[in-house]
Design a protein around this motif. Structure first.
Motif, PDB file in Angstrom:
ATOM      1  N   VAL A  31       0.858  -1.193   0.000  1.00 49.91           N
ATOM      2  CA  VAL A  31       0.000   0.000   0.000  1.00 49.91           C
ATOM      3  C   VAL A  31       0.892   1.241   0.000  1.00 49.91           C
ATOM      4  O   VAL A  31       1.811   1.350   0.828  1.00 49.91           O
ATOM      5  CB  VAL A  31      -0.931   0.030   1.232  1.00 49.91           C
ATOM      6  N   ALA A  35      -1.435   6.494   0.913  1.00 50.07           N
ATOM      7  CA  ALA A  35      -2.738   5.838   1.000  1.00 50.07           C
ATOM      8  C   ALA A  35      -2.989   5.279   2.395  1.00 50.07           C
ATOM      9  O   ALA A  35      -4.143   5.190   2.845  1.00 50.07           O
ATOM     10  CB  ALA A  35      -2.836   4.719  -0.036  1.00 50.07           C
ATOM     11  N   ARG A  36      -1.933   4.897   3.090  1.00 55.18           N
ATOM     12  CA  ARG A  36      -2.103   4.358   4.444  1.00 55.18           C
ATOM     13  C   ARG A  36      -2.732   5.379   5.385  1.00 55.18           C
ATOM     14  O   ARG A  36      -3.485   5.016   6.292  1.00 55.18           O
ATOM     15  CB  ARG A  36      -0.765   3.869   4.999  1.00 55.18           C
ATOM     16  N   GLY A  38      -4.967   7.615   4.471  1.00 53.85           N
ATOM     17  CA  GLY A  38      -6.389   7.580   4.146  1.00 53.85           C
ATOM     18  C   GLY A  38      -7.085   6.375   4.736  1.00 53.85           C
ATOM     19  O   GLY A  38      -8.192   6.476   5.289  1.00 53.85           O
ATOM     20  N   HIS A  39      -6.453   5.210   4.651  1.00 51.08           N
ATOM     21  CA  HIS A  39      -7.053   3.993   5.203  1.00 51.08           C
ATOM     22  C   HIS A  39      -7.254   4.102   6.717  1.00 51.08           C
ATOM     23  O   HIS A  39      -8.227   3.567   7.266  1.00 51.08           O
ATOM     24  CB  HIS A  39      -6.168   2.794   4.887  1.00 51.08           C
ATOM     25  N   VAL A  62      -3.946   9.135  -5.829  1.00 49.49           N
ATOM     26  CA  VAL A  62      -3.807   7.975  -4.948  1.00 49.49           C
ATOM     27  C   VAL A  62      -4.398   8.279  -3.566  1.00 49.49           C
ATOM     28  O   VAL A  62      -5.080   7.436  -2.963  1.00 49.49           O
ATOM     29  CB  VAL A  62      -2.327   7.561  -4.833  1.00 49.49           C
ATOM     30  N   ALA A  63      -4.164   9.489  -3.075  1.00 49.93           N
ATOM     31  CA  ALA A  63      -4.706   9.882  -1.779  1.00 49.93           C
ATOM     32  C   ALA A  63      -6.233   9.896  -1.797  1.00 49.93           C
ATOM     33  O   ALA A  63      -6.889   9.404  -0.867  1.00 49.93           O
ATOM     34  CB  ALA A  63      -4.169  11.251  -1.377  1.00 49.93           C
ATOM     35  N   GLU A  64      -6.810  10.447  -2.862  1.00 49.18           N
ATOM     36  CA  GLU A  64      -8.272  10.491  -2.962  1.00 49.18           C
ATOM     37  C   GLU A  64      -8.872   9.092  -3.029  1.00 49.18           C
ATOM     38  O   GLU A  64      -9.905   8.822  -2.409  1.00 49.18           O
ATOM     39  CB  GLU A  64      -8.687  11.303  -4.191  1.00 49.18           C
ATOM     40  N   ALA A  65      -8.218   8.197  -3.766  1.00 51.24           N
ATOM     41  CA  ALA A  65      -8.716   6.818  -3.856  1.00 51.24           C
ATOM     42  C   ALA A  65      -8.705   6.123  -2.497  1.00 51.24           C
ATOM     43  O   ALA A  65      -9.490   5.199  -2.253  1.00 51.24           O
ATOM     44  CB  ALA A  65      -7.875   6.023  -4.859  1.00 51.24           C
ATOM     45  N   ALA A  66      -7.816   6.584  -1.603  1.00 48.83           N
ATOM     46  CA  ALA A  66      -7.696   5.977  -0.273  1.00 48.83           C
ATOM     47  C   ALA A  66      -8.576   6.653   0.769  1.00 48.83           C
ATOM     48  O   ALA A  66      -8.639   6.208   1.911  1.00 48.83           O
ATOM     49  CB  ALA A  66      -6.244   6.026   0.182  1.00 48.83           C
TER      50      ALA A  66
END
Length: 237
Positions: A31, A35-36, A38-39, A62-66
């Motif tokens: 990951v 992104a971590r 965001g998760h 990538v940040a928005e997807a997370a």
């Protein structure tokens, strides 16, 4: 919200990096480290808004997807490697208050380069900040007394040794050493007034959350390997 205060997370993730190219997009445990952040928001329902502050479109994607919002791009003037946290955070607060039309009382800075953080560690910082009406709360790690500042040495011309702290020569037992700590980058919580009115990240009324366990801040390839090992040891992905 927590304690009647509106909370915003800011994840600072610029595109430039001298040590590891585009390190904020590099994966650990499969990951991307940005992104971590965001998760982790899934485990922190108290957070009202979580955003990434970046100058890079792919990091934003990538940040928005997370789960992090990316409604603005960080200006070039705030994207160099000598820009302090205070300038980035102040910009993010003002931009998001303009976009959302609300005031955020507390800002939590979660740097993507500290991917071993837990939700409990983050929560501890903003709970302490709000409950004790502090300006700032940082997570810290106790320093090994073997490397205490009073034991530090300098090497001068010709290799001459000297104590960095003149009091160092009087230390004969570890019991004489006052415990010291270093900030580990896992979580920082700030009152809005501290950042905007006082222009500080520590403030006059501050506190610490002392954490245990690994707290690796990624700067090098070796740090990425160490984080992978730590995630494997805890059985995390």
């Amino acid at each position: 919200m927590y304690g009647g205060k509106r909370l915003m997370v800011v994840c600072p993730a610029r595109g430039g990096s001298k040590g590891v190219k585009l390190k904020n997009l590099r994966p650990v445990g499969g990951v991307a480290i940005v992104a971590r952040v965001g998760h982790l928001m899934r485990e922190l329902p108290e957070i009202d808004r979580a955003v990434v502050s970046t100058d890079h479109d792919e990091i934003a994607r990538v940040a928005e997807a997370a789960g992090l919002a990316a409604p603005f791009r960080r200006p070039e003037a705030l994207s160099g490697d000598r820009i302090g946290d205070i300038d980035v955070l102040r910009h993010a607060i003002l931009e998001m208050e303009r976009v959302d039309g609300v005031v955020y009382d507390v800002v939590i800075m979660l740097q993507p380069t500290s991917p071993l953080r837990t939700a409990e560690q983050v929560r501890a910082t903003f709970v302490k900040l709000v409950d004790e009406n502090l300006d700032a709360v940082w997570t810290v790690t106790p320093a090994d007394l073997k490397y205490h500042p009073k034991k530090a040495l300098t090497v001068g011309p010709g290799g001459a040794l000297a104590y960095y702290d003149p009091d160092g020569g009087r230390i004969v037992a570890r019991q004489q050493l006052q415990p010291v700590y270093y900030r580990n980058g896992l979580s920082y919580a700030f009152a809005r007034r501290c950042l905007l009115e006082r222009g500080a990240i520590m403030g006059e009324r501050n506190g610490a959350v002392v954490t245990s366990g690994p707290a690796i801040s990624i700067d090098t390839e070796e740090d990425f390997a160490a984080v992978e090992a730590a995630l494997a040891a805890r059985g995390a992905v």
